[in-house]
Structures are given as structure tokens and as C-alpha cells.
Motif scaffolding. Structure first.
Motif, PDB file in Angstrom:
ATOM      1  N   LEU A   4      30.394 -30.393 -50.622  1.00 20.51           N
ATOM      2  CA  LEU A   4      31.069 -30.808 -51.849  1.00 20.51           C
ATOM      3  C   LEU A   4      31.792 -29.608 -52.452  1.00 20.51           C
ATOM      4  CD1 LEU A   4      31.442 -32.970 -54.181  1.00 20.51           C
ATOM      5  CD2 LEU A   4      29.372 -31.958 -55.187  1.00 20.51           C
ATOM      6  N   GLU A   5      33.027 -29.825 -52.885  1.00 23.15           N
ATOM      7  CA  GLU A   5      33.785 -28.730 -53.486  1.00 23.15           C
ATOM      8  C   GLU A   5      34.652 -29.247 -54.626  1.00 23.15           C
ATOM      9  OE1 GLU A   5      36.510 -24.888 -52.137  1.00 23.15           O
ATOM     10  OE2 GLU A   5      36.060 -26.485 -50.690  1.00 23.15           O
ATOM     11  N   LEU A   6      34.590 -28.553 -55.744  1.00 20.08           N
ATOM     12  CA  LEU A   6      35.464 -28.807 -56.879  1.00 20.08           C
ATOM     13  C   LEU A   6      36.377 -27.601 -57.053  1.00 20.08           C
ATOM     14  CD1 LEU A   6      32.887 -30.622 -57.385  1.00 20.08           C
ATOM     15  CD2 LEU A   6      33.441 -30.461 -59.825  1.00 20.08           C
ATOM     16  N   LYS A   7      37.668 -27.848 -57.210  1.00 20.98           N
ATOM     17  CA  LYS A   7      38.631 -26.767 -57.396  1.00 20.98           C
ATOM     18  C   LYS A   7      39.480 -27.035 -58.629  1.00 20.98           C
ATOM     19  CE  LYS A   7      39.324 -25.068 -52.651  1.00 20.98           C
ATOM     20  NZ  LYS A   7      40.319 -24.866 -51.567  1.00 20.98           N
ATOM     21  N   SER A  23      35.381 -24.684 -60.953  1.00 16.43           N
ATOM     22  CA  SER A  23      35.298 -24.704 -59.492  1.00 16.43           C
ATOM     23  C   SER A  23      33.835 -24.533 -59.100  1.00 16.43           C
ATOM     24  CB  SER A  23      36.150 -23.596 -58.877  1.00 16.43           C
ATOM     25  OG  SER A  23      37.520 -23.802 -59.164  1.00 16.43           O
ATOM     26  N   LEU A  24      33.429 -25.236 -58.035  1.00 20.94           N
ATOM     27  CA  LEU A  24      32.021 -25.254 -57.636  1.00 20.94           C
ATOM     28  C   LEU A  24      31.941 -25.712 -56.190  1.00 20.94           C
ATOM     29  CD1 LEU A  24      29.166 -26.945 -59.664  1.00 20.94           C
ATOM     30  CD2 LEU A  24      29.702 -27.818 -57.400  1.00 20.94           C
ATOM     31  N   THR A  25      31.009 -25.144 -55.438  1.00 17.51           N
ATOM     32  CA  THR A  25      30.775 -25.613 -54.075  1.00 17.51           C
ATOM     33  C   THR A  25      29.281 -25.856 -53.860  1.00 17.51           C
ATOM     34  OG1 THR A  25      30.550 -23.369 -53.166  1.00 17.51           O
ATOM     35  CG2 THR A  25      32.751 -24.345 -53.125  1.00 17.51           C
ATOM     36  N   VAL A  26      28.987 -26.852 -53.051  1.00 16.36           N
ATOM     37  CA  VAL A  26      27.618 -27.138 -52.630  1.00 16.36           C
ATOM     38  C   VAL A  26      27.636 -27.250 -51.112  1.00 16.36           C
ATOM     39  CG1 VAL A  26      25.632 -28.661 -52.813  1.00 16.36           C
ATOM     40  CG2 VAL A  26      27.186 -28.427 -54.761  1.00 16.36           C
ATOM     41  N   ASN A  27      26.903 -26.379 -50.450  1.00 14.07           N
ATOM     42  CA  ASN A  27      26.848 -26.404 -48.997  1.00 14.07           C
ATOM     43  C   ASN A  27      25.776 -27.385 -48.524  1.00 14.07           C
ATOM     44  OD1 ASN A  27      28.823 -24.336 -48.760  1.00 14.07           O
ATOM     45  ND2 ASN A  27      27.233 -22.803 -49.181  1.00 14.07           N
ATOM     46  N   GLU A  28      25.972 -27.895 -47.338  1.00 10.63           N
ATOM     47  CA  GLU A  28      25.026 -28.864 -46.796  1.00 10.63           C
ATOM     48  C   GLU A  28      23.633 -28.247 -46.703  1.00 10.63           C
ATOM     49  OE1 GLU A  28      25.205 -32.549 -43.735  1.00 10.63           O
ATOM     50  OE2 GLU A  28      26.608 -30.903 -43.456  1.00 10.63           O
ATOM     51  N   GLY A  29      22.638 -28.978 -47.187  1.00 10.25           N
ATOM     52  CA  GLY A  29      21.254 -28.524 -47.116  1.00 10.25           C
ATOM     53  C   GLY A  29      20.793 -27.658 -48.270  1.00 10.25           C
ATOM     54  N   GLY A  63      34.952 -32.828 -46.543  1.00  7.03           N
ATOM     55  CA  GLY A  63      36.317 -32.565 -46.089  1.00  7.03           C
ATOM     56  C   GLY A  63      37.354 -33.571 -46.536  1.00  7.03           C
ATOM     57  N   LYS A  64      36.943 -34.616 -47.277  1.00  8.50           N
ATOM     58  CA  LYS A  64      37.890 -35.647 -47.699  1.00  8.50           C
ATOM     59  C   LYS A  64      38.107 -35.579 -49.212  1.00  8.50           C
ATOM     60  CE  LYS A  64      36.331 -38.734 -43.999  1.00  8.50           C
ATOM     61  NZ  LYS A  64      35.646 -40.015 -43.688  1.00  8.50           N
ATOM     62  N   ASN A  65      39.342 -35.757 -49.622  1.00  4.73           N
ATOM     63  CA  ASN A  65      39.679 -35.738 -51.044  1.00  4.73           C
ATOM     64  C   ASN A  65      39.173 -37.025 -51.703  1.00  4.73           C
ATOM     65  OD1 ASN A  65      41.015 -35.906 -53.592  1.00  4.73           O
ATOM     66  ND2 ASN A  65      42.487 -34.400 -52.871  1.00  4.73           N
ATOM     67  N   ILE A  66      38.295 -36.890 -52.691  1.00  7.34           N
ATOM     68  CA  ILE A  66      37.746 -38.065 -53.386  1.00  7.34           C
ATOM     69  C   ILE A  66      38.122 -38.053 -54.867  1.00  7.34           C
ATOM     70  CG2 ILE A  66      35.812 -38.290 -51.778  1.00  7.34           C
ATOM     71  CD1 ILE A  66      34.022 -37.085 -54.039  1.00  7.34           C
ATOM     72  N   GLY A  78      28.469 -41.674 -49.765  1.00  8.59           N
ATOM     73  CA  GLY A  78      27.198 -40.975 -49.611  1.00  8.59           C
ATOM     74  C   GLY A  78      26.804 -40.093 -50.779  1.00  8.59           C
ATOM     75  N   ILE A  79      27.383 -40.350 -51.953  1.00  9.00           N
ATOM     76  CA  ILE A  79      27.049 -39.580 -53.153  1.00  9.00           C
ATOM     77  C   ILE A  79      26.223 -40.465 -54.084  1.00  9.00           C
ATOM     78  CG2 ILE A  79      27.957 -38.377 -55.184  1.00  9.00           C
ATOM     79  CD1 ILE A  79      30.466 -37.750 -53.556  1.00  9.00           C
ATOM     80  N   ALA A  80      24.988 -40.067 -54.345  1.00  7.55           N
ATOM     81  CA  ALA A  80      24.089 -40.819 -55.223  1.00  7.55           C
ATOM     82  C   ALA A  80      23.882 -40.052 -56.516  1.00  7.55           C
ATOM     83  CB  ALA A  80      22.750 -41.077 -54.546  1.00  7.55           C
ATOM     84  N   HIS A  81      23.997 -40.752 -57.621  1.00  4.13           N
ATOM     85  CA  HIS A  81      23.919 -40.139 -58.949  1.00  4.13           C
ATOM     86  C   HIS A  81      22.711 -40.689 -59.693  1.00  4.13           C
ATOM     87  CE1 HIS A  81      25.965 -39.719 -63.169  1.00  4.13           C
ATOM     88  NE2 HIS A  81      25.148 -38.716 -62.933  1.00  4.13           N
TER      89      HIS A  81
END
Length: 234
Positions: A4-7, A23-29, A63-66, A78-81
Motif C-alpha cells: 500500500l502506498e499513499l503519495k 505520503s505513507l507506505t506499508v510493505n507486505e507482512g 501496484g494498482k491505482n485505487i 482485499g482491503i478490510a477496514h
């Protein structure tokens, strides 16, 4: 790998700018935590990811723009809130609440398997299966809210203030379950006012203030930061 990435994300409520180019990134795991005071923009960040708030900038997931996706499309990706205040269905039973989390799954055997997985994390929910959600304690409702999100089989879990209003012993239980979920591979973005607890279990952290990211680092570094200690750990 970044999941997940916010820019440069900006978000507005009417004429009020709630997020000012974060801006923020979350790596898998990973467990990544976002800490800050009330009104800093923590919940708005999660809502922006889920499509509940219109934003400018770019949000990418796997990798996809949401950025402009509708809420149901974001959930399907696949994003649960798990929102602040739990937001369970108070007039539905525990079982019905969990089934709502799996509304898009047509195979009943798969739903049953997912429900058993939730019960492995939260045995108390199995004991309360026929109980109305609104009659449960705050801690049980938080378990139900997390369990309902797990029924979606998400790639990432967005948790908004899971410890809010809970007794200390229940806070410990909830955080231990978050650790266990992560050990089993779940990626988690955790919003918390309980900065000490959050930084104890996270690998990295961000500090947000008045809609702007003012710090980011390894969680262990933020725990030792004088600025963080004075503002959030006192």
C-alpha cells in the motif's frame, strides 16, 4: 515489497483540508502504525484508503491505482477496514454479523471454514454465536468487528483505534491477537492513540499532526524519540 502506498494525498471535508499532502507506505507482512492526537487526520487517512473520502494525489494497492475506487471495489481488492467505534450491526447476531463480512463469498463451505478461523482467534464469539451484537460488551464488540473483517479474507487490515474504551486486560488481548495475525502473514495498518502499545508491536511508524506527516521511522526509534515521548507517551 510495498503493498500500500499513499503519495501526496490531500483530503477535504467541505472547505476544510483534513490531509495536507501525506505520503505513507506499508510493505507486505508489516505492522505499520499511525499515531497522533485527536483530529490529527488518522481516521481520515484510513477512510481515504477505503474510498470513503474523496482525495487528490495517488493511492496504490498491490501496484494498482485505487484513488478513485468505490468502497465496495476497495473491499473486493482485499482491503478490510475496522472503523473507530466498531460499527457492528447491533440488531444482528454474532453469526449474522460474521456472515455479513463474507457477503461476497457464495461457497457456504468456505464461509464455514472462515468462521472457524475467526473462532480460533476469538473463542468468545463462538460462545456468543446467537447473541445480538448490541448486547455484547465493548471488548466483545471489538472482537466481532475484527472477526467480521477477517471474514473478507483481506490482504491488509486497517485498524482504527482498536483499544478505545477497553479495560487494560482487554487491550492486551486485542494487541496480542493483532501480533498473532501478523505472525501468520497479515499486513496491518494500525491507527492508535495508545502510542506506546502501538509502537511496541509495529515495525515502523508515522506521526501525523494537523493533517501532515511530521515524523516517520522504525518503531523502536520512535519509542526512544524525545519528541514522541513528550507528546504521546507521557
Amino acid at each position: 515489497m510495498s503493498l500500500l502506498e499513499l503519495k501526496d494525498v490531500h483530503a477535504f471535508y467541505g472547505g476544510i483540508e483534513a490531509l495536507k499532502g501525506i505520503s505513507l507506505t506499508v510493505n507486505e507482512g508489516e505492522i505499520v502504525t499511525l499515531i497522533g492526537s485527536n483530529g490529527a487526520g488518522k481516521s481520515t487517512t484510513l477512510k481515504s484508503i477505503c474510498g470513503q473520502v474523496k482525495v487528490t494525489g495517488a493511492i496504490t494497492f498491490d501496484g494498482k491505482n485505487i484513488t478513485d475506487q468505490a468502497v465496495h471495489q476497495t473491499a473486493a481488492a482485499g482491503i478490510a477496514h475496522v472503523p473507530e467505534g466498531r460499527r457492528i450491526f447491533p440488531r444482528l447476531t454474532v453469526k449474522e454479523n460474521l456472515e455479513m463480512g463474507a457477503f461476497s463469498v457464495k461457497d457456504k463451505d468456505v464461509v464455514s471454514q472462515m468462521m472457524e478461523r475467526v473462532f480460533a482467534y476469538f473463542p468468545r464469539l463462538k460462545e456468543r454465536l446467537r447473541q445480538l451484537g448490541g448486547t455484547m460488551s465493548g471488548g466483545e464488540q471489538q472482537m466481532l468487528a475484527i472477526g467480521r473483517s477477517l471474514m473478507m479474507q483481506p490482504r491488509i487490515l486497517l485498524l482504527d483505534e482498536p483499544s478505545m474504551g477497553l479495560a487494560p486486560i482487554l487491550v492486551e488481548q486485542i494487541f496480542e491477537i493483532i501480533r498473532e495475525l501478523n505472525r501468520e502473514g497479515m499486513t496491518i495498518l494500525l491507527v492508535e492513540q495508545n502510542a506506546y502499545q502501538a509502537l511496541q508491536i509495529a515495525s515502523r511508524g508515522y506521526v501525523i499532526q494537523s493533517g501532515e506527516m511530521i515524523m516517520e521511522d522504525e518503531a523502536s526509534v520512535l519509542l526512544e524519540s524525545r519528541k514522541v515521548k513528550e507528546a504521546y507517551l507521557a
